[in-house]
Design a protein around this motif. Sequence first.
Motif, PDB file in Angstrom:
ATOM      1  N   PRO A 168     115.943 102.904  -6.334  1.00  0.00           N
ATOM      2  CA  PRO A 168     115.403 102.964  -4.966  1.00  0.00           C
ATOM      3  C   PRO A 168     116.337 103.644  -3.983  1.00  0.00           C
ATOM      4  O   PRO A 168     115.883 104.294  -3.031  1.00  0.00           O
ATOM      5  CB  PRO A 168     115.197 101.484  -4.601  1.00  0.00           C
ATOM      6  N   ALA A 192     115.985 101.379   2.791  1.00  0.00           N
ATOM      7  CA  ALA A 192     114.996 100.321   2.539  1.00  0.00           C
ATOM      8  C   ALA A 192     113.589 100.747   2.929  1.00  0.00           C
ATOM      9  O   ALA A 192     112.668  99.934   2.878  1.00  0.00           O
ATOM     10  CB  ALA A 192     115.384  99.055   3.310  1.00  0.00           C
ATOM     11  N   GLY A 194     111.317 102.521   1.461  1.00  0.00           N
ATOM     12  CA  GLY A 194     110.292 102.383   0.435  1.00  0.00           C
ATOM     13  C   GLY A 194     109.765 100.962   0.360  1.00  0.00           C
ATOM     14  O   GLY A 194     108.551 100.729   0.274  1.00  0.00           O
ATOM     15  N   VAL A 195     110.675  99.994   0.425  1.00  0.00           N
ATOM     16  CA  VAL A 195     110.266  98.585   0.379  1.00  0.00           C
ATOM     17  C   VAL A 195     109.444  98.242   1.614  1.00  0.00           C
ATOM     18  O   VAL A 195     108.417  97.553   1.526  1.00  0.00           O
ATOM     19  CB  VAL A 195     111.501  97.670   0.289  1.00  0.00           C
ATOM     20  N   ARG A 202     110.993 107.508  -1.642  1.00  0.00           N
ATOM     21  CA  ARG A 202     111.584 106.171  -1.659  1.00  0.00           C
ATOM     22  C   ARG A 202     110.628 105.147  -2.282  1.00  0.00           C
ATOM     23  O   ARG A 202     111.063 104.243  -2.995  1.00  0.00           O
ATOM     24  CB  ARG A 202     111.980 105.754  -0.239  1.00  0.00           C
ATOM     25  N   VAL A 203     109.334 105.299  -2.031  1.00  0.00           N
ATOM     26  CA  VAL A 203     108.369 104.398  -2.653  1.00  0.00           C
ATOM     27  C   VAL A 203     108.360 104.611  -4.168  1.00  0.00           C
ATOM     28  O   VAL A 203     108.342 103.650  -4.947  1.00  0.00           O
ATOM     29  CB  VAL A 203     106.958 104.607  -2.071  1.00  0.00           C
ATOM     30  N   VAL A 206     111.245 102.895  -5.687  1.00  0.00           N
ATOM     31  CA  VAL A 206     110.982 101.472  -5.926  1.00  0.00           C
ATOM     32  C   VAL A 206     110.127 101.310  -7.182  1.00  0.00           C
ATOM     33  O   VAL A 206     110.360 100.414  -8.002  1.00  0.00           O
ATOM     34  CB  VAL A 206     110.271 100.843  -4.708  1.00  0.00           C
ATOM     35  N   SER A 210     112.208 101.534 -10.225  1.00  0.00           N
ATOM     36  CA  SER A 210     112.939 100.292 -10.444  1.00  0.00           C
ATOM     37  C   SER A 210     112.025  99.205 -11.006  1.00  0.00           C
ATOM     38  O   SER A 210     112.403  98.477 -11.935  1.00  0.00           O
ATOM     39  CB  SER A 210     113.554  99.817  -9.117  1.00  0.00           C
ATOM     40  N   VAL A 211     110.805  99.104 -10.446  1.00  0.00           N
ATOM     41  CA  VAL A 211     109.827  98.131 -10.943  1.00  0.00           C
ATOM     42  C   VAL A 211     109.486  98.418 -12.403  1.00  0.00           C
ATOM     43  O   VAL A 211     109.382  97.504 -13.234  1.00  0.00           O
ATOM     44  CB  VAL A 211     108.548  98.152 -10.080  1.00  0.00           C
TER      45      VAL A 211
END
Length: 505
Positions: free
Chosen positions: A28, A176, A178-179, A311-312, A315, A318-319
């Motif tokens: 991310p 942060a 994306g989150v 950025r999304v 994430v 990472s997921v």
Amino acid sequence: MYAYHHGGATSVGVFVAVRLGIAATVAPFAAAFADRFARERVMLFSDLARVAACVLAGLAVTSGTTPYAVYALATLTSVLGTVFRPAEAALLPVLARTPEELTAANVVSSTFDSVGSFVGPAIAGILLGFTGVAEVLFVVAATFAWSAFFVARIHPQAATDPEAEDESEERFGGLAGGVRAIAAEPRLRLLMSLYGAQCLVAGALGVLVLVLALGVLDLGNGGVGLLEAASGIGSVVGAGVALTLVGRKRLGGDFLVGLVLWGAPLALIGAAPSTVVAVIALGLVGVGNTLVDISAITLLQRTIPAEVAARVFGVLESVTIGSLALGALAVPLLVDALGARGALLGTGALLPVLAALSWRRVSAIDEGSRIPVELLAAVDAVPFLAVLPEQSRELLASRLARVDLNEGDVLFRRGDAGDRFYMVFEGSLSVELADGDKHVGAPGFVGEIALLRDVARTATVRAETAASLWTLERGLFLDTVGGHGATSRSAEAFVLSRLGTVPVS
């Protein structure tokens, strides 16, 4: 292979866990660079840096240095790769001119991934039979160099507006972002959750294939390859299926069908285990895998705000990695509790149940992503709007409102406040100016100068014949045009041209 010969299965397990853990943590944050800098340049850096890392790893193997140096360079290669896929996923919507082009591009990308997933290891196995680990690493470096050659030739027309970048940073909050974007958008949360669940099952399948081939079906080591090949072939077939579905524009439905195909065949294997059933079922899983990848990524690309897209997807990376690891870790617990067949049944039931529970909400996303062709055509007929990325053009098209005028009706008068932009698609308008009347027919547009220059209307416009127009509200028009560098410059050039000749406001 290298880790196994320097520490056995334990070394392999620790190395893979550490590498995936670091990559999932970094993804991310690394992806933020693809929102801050030109995405094609970030991809090029990723490729070239991985070339260097692989070459150094090959040299380390050749020199006989400590294995930890090789592990570190291999891990670095994975970390450097975490920024490539988010940047690619965020760049494709900018390059694609239509929703069909975007879906087709994702089909091609997924097909290469599917083919590479089993052709790559096969080529590596052949090379290892004739050479060694170092030579394989040099070949991998060459593939990254080959990728860099093509990435270097990408030159998107879209340009980033510095002011828009600053607004994006304020809105989405740096690393942060994306989150925050996912937390603020229910559709993104739904898609991310379902995609994460699919990756959880995918991680479990990686271990279940071993359990199935070696334990349930007693096929031996060759059986593992047979089952994995069935899934890989199914993925390639799935790409062909997805390509035939491009014109349907029902990505949400395709995504849900893919989820069902991912899970139901595993449950079928658990209910009636046999080699024939397993080969056919895993082939269907491969088809489902491709459908999920293509439809989910395309839906995300058309849902994520462009300024935070990388950025999304960081994430999401990472997921994906985290879910794969959790799925693999869950299998021993499931096998101990339910047995091998019970683990297959339980794992296979998860995705069909989630698909049934979320069918209505995913279908709503699908409905929202389909824009009538005539509305997109109206946006594309305006020269300075036609250069916008696909998501922005679709947004404008979805917000168009229709206005019908009778012959002689006044659209607006000189001195009125500028509140809307108008696009003519039927009939013609008369623009009343001091030096004579001008005519605007279909496809044409009026009203941009008052909005872009923040002045009152500079002419009276009335319907010369019965006319129909599409309109855009002032705020959306200005936010879209002002937030995109190429569009803003094109609009300004067009305004200057009109002010110098025919000042239509």
